[in-house]
Design a protein around this motif. Sequence first.
Motif, short mmCIF file in Angstrom:
data_model
loop_
_atom_site.label_atom_id
_atom_site.label_comp_id
_atom_site.label_asym_id
_atom_site.label_seq_id
_atom_site.Cartn_x
_atom_site.Cartn_y
_atom_site.Cartn_z
N TYR A 35 60.66 60.23 -12.72
CA TYR A 35 59.97 60.88 -11.61
C TYR A 35 59.07 62.00 -12.11
O TYR A 35 57.90 62.10 -11.72
N HIS A 36 59.58 62.85 -12.98
CA HIS A 36 58.80 63.99 -13.45
C HIS A 36 57.70 63.58 -14.42
O HIS A 36 56.76 64.36 -14.65
N ALA A 37 57.78 62.36 -14.96
CA ALA A 37 56.71 61.86 -15.84
C ALA A 37 55.55 61.26 -15.04
O ALA A 37 54.48 61.02 -15.60
N ILE A 38 55.75 61.04 -13.75
CA ILE A 38 54.71 60.45 -12.91
C ILE A 38 53.67 61.51 -12.58
O ILE A 38 53.99 62.57 -12.03
N ASP A 39 52.41 61.25 -12.92
CA ASP A 39 51.32 62.13 -12.52
C ASP A 39 50.74 61.71 -11.17
O ASP A 39 50.31 62.57 -10.39
N ARG A 40 50.70 60.41 -10.92
CA ARG A 40 50.17 59.90 -9.65
C ARG A 40 51.05 58.74 -9.19
O ARG A 40 51.38 57.84 -9.95
N TRP A 41 51.40 58.80 -7.92
CA TRP A 41 52.20 57.74 -7.28
C TRP A 41 51.19 56.94 -6.44
O TRP A 41 50.74 57.39 -5.40
N VAL A 42 50.83 55.75 -6.92
CA VAL A 42 49.61 55.09 -6.46
C VAL A 42 49.91 53.75 -5.79
O VAL A 42 50.64 52.92 -6.35
N GLU A 43 49.34 53.56 -4.62
CA GLU A 43 49.37 52.23 -4.01
C GLU A 43 48.62 51.26 -4.93
O GLU A 43 47.54 51.57 -5.44
N ALA A 44 49.20 50.07 -5.11
CA ALA A 44 48.54 49.07 -5.96
C ALA A 44 47.15 48.74 -5.44
O ALA A 44 46.24 48.44 -6.21
N ALA A 45 46.96 48.82 -4.11
CA ALA A 45 45.64 48.58 -3.53
C ALA A 45 44.60 49.55 -4.07
O ALA A 45 43.42 49.20 -4.22
N ASP A 46 45.02 50.78 -4.35
CA ASP A 46 44.11 51.79 -4.90
C ASP A 46 44.06 51.74 -6.42
O ASP A 46 43.03 52.04 -7.02
N TRP A 47 45.18 51.36 -7.03
CA TRP A 47 45.21 51.29 -8.49
C TRP A 47 44.25 50.22 -8.99
O TRP A 47 43.54 50.44 -9.98
N ILE A 48 44.17 49.07 -8.31
CA ILE A 48 43.29 48.01 -8.80
C ILE A 48 41.82 48.40 -8.64
O ILE A 48 40.98 48.06 -9.48
N VAL A 49 41.50 49.16 -7.60
CA VAL A 49 40.14 49.67 -7.44
C VAL A 49 39.83 50.69 -8.54
O VAL A 49 38.73 50.72 -9.11
N TRP A 50 40.81 51.52 -8.87
CA TRP A 50 40.71 52.49 -9.97
C TRP A 50 40.41 51.74 -11.27
O TRP A 50 39.56 52.16 -12.07
N GLN A 51 41.07 50.61 -11.49
CA GLN A 51 40.82 49.81 -12.68
C GLN A 51 39.40 49.24 -12.69
O GLN A 51 38.79 49.09 -13.75
N LEU A 52 38.88 48.92 -11.51
CA LEU A 52 37.55 48.30 -11.43
C LEU A 52 36.41 49.30 -11.59
O LEU A 52 35.41 49.00 -12.24
N CYS A 53 36.56 50.48 -10.99
CA CYS A 53 35.40 51.39 -10.97
C CYS A 53 35.67 52.76 -11.57
O CYS A 53 34.75 53.59 -11.62
N GLY A 54 36.90 53.00 -12.01
CA GLY A 54 37.20 54.27 -12.65
C GLY A 54 37.37 55.43 -11.69
O GLY A 54 37.51 56.58 -12.13
N THR A 55 37.39 55.15 -10.39
CA THR A 55 37.53 56.20 -9.37
C THR A 55 38.81 55.98 -8.59
O THR A 55 39.08 54.86 -8.13
N TYR A 56 39.60 57.04 -8.44
CA TYR A 56 40.84 56.94 -7.68
C TYR A 56 40.66 57.58 -6.31
O TYR A 56 40.55 58.79 -6.19
#
Length: 555
Positions: A177-198
């Motif tokens: 838990y303490h190692a997590i910087d961002r708790w991300v919905e996969a719907a947003d994570w895949i967009v982050w992977q595509l365009c570099g924007t979260y």
Amino acid sequence: MNRQKFTVGVDFGTLSGRAVVVRVDDGAELGSAVHDYEHGVLTQALPVGTARLPAEWALQVPEDYRGVLKNAVPQAIAQAGIDPHDVIGIGTDFTACTMVPVRADGTPLCEIAEFADRPHAYAKLWRHHSPQPQADRINAVATSRGEPWLPRYGGSISTEWEFAKALQILDEDPAVYHAIDRWVEAADWIVWQLCGTYLRNACSAGYKGILQDGRYPSREFLAELHPDFGDFVETKLDQPIGVLGQAAGGLTEEAARWTGLPIGLPVAVGNVDAHVTAAAANSLEPGQLLAIMGTSTCHVMNSDVLREVPGMCGVVDGGIVAGQWGYEAGQSGVGDIFAWFIENCVPAAVHAQAKAREVSVHELLTERAAAQEVGQHGLVALDWHSGNRSVLVDHQLSGVIVGQTLSTTCVDGYRALLEATAYGTRMIVDTFVASGVPVNEVVVGGGLVKNRLLMQIYADVLGLPLSVVDSAQAPALGSAIHAATAAGAYQDVAAAAKQMGGRTRNAFVPIAGNVARYDRLYAEYVKLHDWFGRGNAMMRTLREFSTCTAEGASR
């Protein structure tokens, strides 16, 4: 002469991802491809190590999601036979609530060596239902404090949603838990992977992340759940909100290599598979209830009225389309229940008969069940084999079939379960209507619409005609529609849906005699529903016995 333009929609499901190439002018689907997740759903063990996963766990490997971008997208483009430079945008949707724990740069914790053998470092699929104790705690504390957001979720937060899953990690593996910087919905994570924007999409944030009227639950509330949970929102969750149908950014050089699409291509803000399908069905007007039927069913509907509806998954301003209140409800098990029955409750002789006829067992049982009269089997069942999402919001509930005798056959049981899922949908529709949220039309989409008996049962149980989404790949089409809007081809999602989406009205019409008989059977379902679901602890007690026995055996 103007060249035709296209968008790509990518639908990330439970076991695979599908990419579809769509013509912007009319929504014609020109090419598609499916990529199965290499690791599927992890319910027994991790890809590394020897530890066994507890009951009710469902994890995934995020690299499997990247595999869809690397394989399904270029294959769909090749099948469509188009020039990738004629693609003007890409959109995605995801099962929800599927959560990925990541570091600040988006790297999933499970991809870091020190966490590779820690279950809580992996993505938690929507049907990861083990955080029920955490959900119970959230609901009890919220009720005692009179939290104003709780009625927007029908009075209960689901074990499937963001907060319960995160709180489980804190309770069971604080180091992760303490190692997590961002708790991300996969719907947003895949967009982050595509365009570099979260960005957090407005749909997931509202329905799964308890974002109401621009605010998350307070620090004081969170600290009451756990002293170390007080800063959860500000340290791990809070992020700018992306409006549905807008562009989150442009395709990165790396993502362009994966997909074969141009660098800088507009990437639509992420979305949820069910909600994005409303655009594919062109069912965005108030009162058009859309049921997306697959392994589970999600029900979404826009309305111009705000009401508190018991047991709903949420009501969110702009959660489906801007300017309307979007409601969500759901059933955690539908197709999964039918698959379980086929695998565990059908004699070998029936499997052999299906093989000899070169049809599936589903097809054979459906054919035989269709020959029965309504009520002939003498059974009534509860559709809770994967818990109840709406309207009881309790994933420790379980399945029941009442009325079995020595004459009961697998055909009888199969039809009873088909009917049980229809009763569950009627319970949701009746609850909406009783709460002052009209349902004027029922639209169905998803893989189960191919079962004509099931669709007729739904029409008869609901006493309403069913419209059917025209596309067999509706979520991916919905994502392509949002991509067209993000690319500026249409003024808004509603305008794009009118041009690119569609449904067949009155595809299944209720049969009057069946409606009357199902009304009587539904009354028995309601009795069973309320007996086991409202105040009777038997199912939870049995679950406790099962869990304790399983844990003892594993030691």
